[in-house]
Design a protein around this motif. Structure first.
Motif, short mmCIF file in Angstrom:
data_model
loop_
_atom_site.label_atom_id
_atom_site.label_comp_id
_atom_site.label_asym_id
_atom_site.label_seq_id
_atom_site.Cartn_x
_atom_site.Cartn_y
_atom_site.Cartn_z
N SER A 197 26.66 156.15 35.69
CA SER A 197 28.03 156.68 36.16
C SER A 197 27.24 158.27 37.18
CB SER A 197 29.04 157.91 35.02
OG SER A 197 29.06 157.13 33.58
N ILE A 198 25.82 158.39 37.13
CA ILE A 198 25.82 159.82 37.62
C ILE A 198 25.02 158.79 39.07
CG2 ILE A 198 23.34 161.33 37.58
CD1 ILE A 198 25.63 162.41 35.36
N SER A 203 27.80 158.49 41.34
CA SER A 203 28.38 159.69 41.47
C SER A 203 27.12 159.85 42.88
CB SER A 203 28.28 161.40 40.80
OG SER A 203 29.40 160.65 39.24
N ILE A 204 25.70 159.95 42.51
CA ILE A 204 25.17 160.08 43.78
C ILE A 204 25.18 159.42 44.56
CG2 ILE A 204 23.04 159.73 44.64
CD1 ILE A 204 21.57 160.45 41.27
N VAL A 230 28.89 160.90 46.42
CA VAL A 230 28.17 162.44 47.63
C VAL A 230 27.64 161.83 49.06
CG1 VAL A 230 27.02 164.50 47.59
CG2 VAL A 230 28.57 163.54 45.19
N LEU A 284 21.36 169.53 39.06
CA LEU A 284 22.09 167.80 39.18
C LEU A 284 22.71 168.14 41.16
CD1 LEU A 284 22.19 165.00 38.65
CD2 LEU A 284 23.94 165.53 37.20
N GLU A 285 21.39 167.77 42.08
CA GLU A 285 21.98 167.87 43.07
C GLU A 285 21.41 167.37 44.51
OE1 GLU A 285 22.10 172.27 44.33
OE2 GLU A 285 19.42 171.86 45.25
N LEU A 286 22.17 166.61 45.04
CA LEU A 286 21.50 166.11 45.98
C LEU A 286 21.09 166.88 47.58
CD1 LEU A 286 22.02 163.51 47.72
CD2 LEU A 286 23.87 163.86 48.69
#
Lengths: 221, 115
Positions: free
Chosen positions: B5-6, B9-10, B13, B106-108
């Motif tokens: 799921s993460i 989301s990545i 984004v 947890l950052e792009l």
């Protein structure tokens, strides 16, 4: 037109959508005057028993509590909690190992939250995945039962580090399982220095007074 | 296991950022990951292989930069690393640390584009 790769800085939180929904929820809860606590722990540490006792005691004291419970597959927890006569909503997550803010938003649709004093969110029994997701709660409780072993906090530091209050459950069984209370408390403090801790038994009600006093301090009347 | 799921989301984004830039090809997604994010690097990398299939990112690499834990130490009056996740005290003076500065990221961070 060049085909040279170019690196552009973005700097965006991956869970921004969840965090936005959580922030909206937090604002709604605050406006409605409802104090929200979420519960995380491994499966079988006594979240549902603790919540059932909490809802019952709060009802007896004239408060208006409600609960949202996450479960992978069954509605058993919600049925148990409904015995307290408090409003309860079940979120069946299927194979999803954690709750997300949008699920809370959907679950409380139809409830007039201004009619509530307390809302409890029981996360899926899991000490890993729930740590990443803000649910709009005021505090996050992490439960540790005496039967699990004192070193759980050291094995799952991330979830303990993300919590605001540690609750040691099933304290009535402490002697039977030779629970090392000092070691457990010291491990919790090592992973999350300064975190307040409660020790209680949902079965015998030992220690529930301190928990009730804590909740009452959040909703003074 | 919530790494899949993460990853979705990545990709969400990243997809928004790529749209805003006129849909260039993305060579790599750079992610900043803290040890307290609740996400495991290796699991994220394997989940990404799966998540990127059948998306415009199927040939995109995921590059993860691990961000160390940094706390504010009240005794040192400075930002400091901690001894470990299990011993959350200042690595310089051993004072228990309660104020986290870095470690939940947890950052792009960036995108590598071919334009």
């Amino acid at each position: 037109m060049s085909t040279q790769p170019r690196i552009v800085e973005v700097r965006r939180n991956i869970l921004k959508h969840n965090d936005q929904v959580a922030a909206e929820l937090r604002e709604r809860f605050q406006k409605a005057g409802v104090f929200v606590a979420s519960l995380v722990s491994s499966p079988g540490s006594g979240k549902t028993a603790f919540l059932e006792k909490t809802l019952t005691l709060l009802k007896e004291k004239g408060y208006r509590p409600a609960a949202v419970v996450g479960d992978l597959a069954t509605a058993n927890d919600a049925e148990r909690l409904a015995r307290s006569q408090a409003p309860v909503k079940q979120i069946t997550t299927g194979t999803l190992c954690h709750l997300e803010a949008a699920m809370i938003q959907t679950a409380i649709e139809g409830w007039d939250i201004s009619e509530l004093d307390f809302l409890f969110i029981e996360n899926v029994g899991n000490l890993v995945c729930p740590s990443s997701y803000d649910l709009g709660e005021n505090i996050r409780l992490v439960l540790l039962s005496v039967t699990e072993g004192e070193d759980k906090p050291l094995k799952y530091p991330t979830i303990f580090n993300s919590a605001d209050l540690a609750v040691i459950t099933k304290i009535d069984l402490a002697d039977a399982v030779e629970f090392d209370r000092d070691a457990a408390r010291s491990n919790i403090q090592s992973v999350r220095p300064g975190m307040p801790m409660l020790e209680l038994s949902s079965k015998t009600s030992q220690g529930m007074d301190a928990w009730m006093a804590f909740l009452a301090s959040k909703r003074p009347r | 296991m919530h790494e899949l799921s993460i990853c979705l989301s990545i990709l969400d984004v990243a997809g928004e950022e790529v749209d805003r830039r006129g849909n260039p090809q993305v060579e790599a997604i750079y992610l900043r990951l803290g040890p307290l994010s609740g996400v495991v690097k290796e699991a994220l990398l394997s989940a990404f292989e799966l998540a990127r299939e059948a998306t415009p990112f199927r040939s995109t690499r995921l590059v993860i930069e691990e961000v160390p834990i940094v706390v504010y130490c009240s005794k040192c009056d400075a930002e400091r690393p901690v001894r470990s996740m299990q011993d959350f005290s200042c690595a310089e003076c051993d004072t228990p640390a309660s104020k986290l500065i870095h470690g939940r990221e947890l950052e792009l961070a960036a995108l590598e584009l071919i334009e």
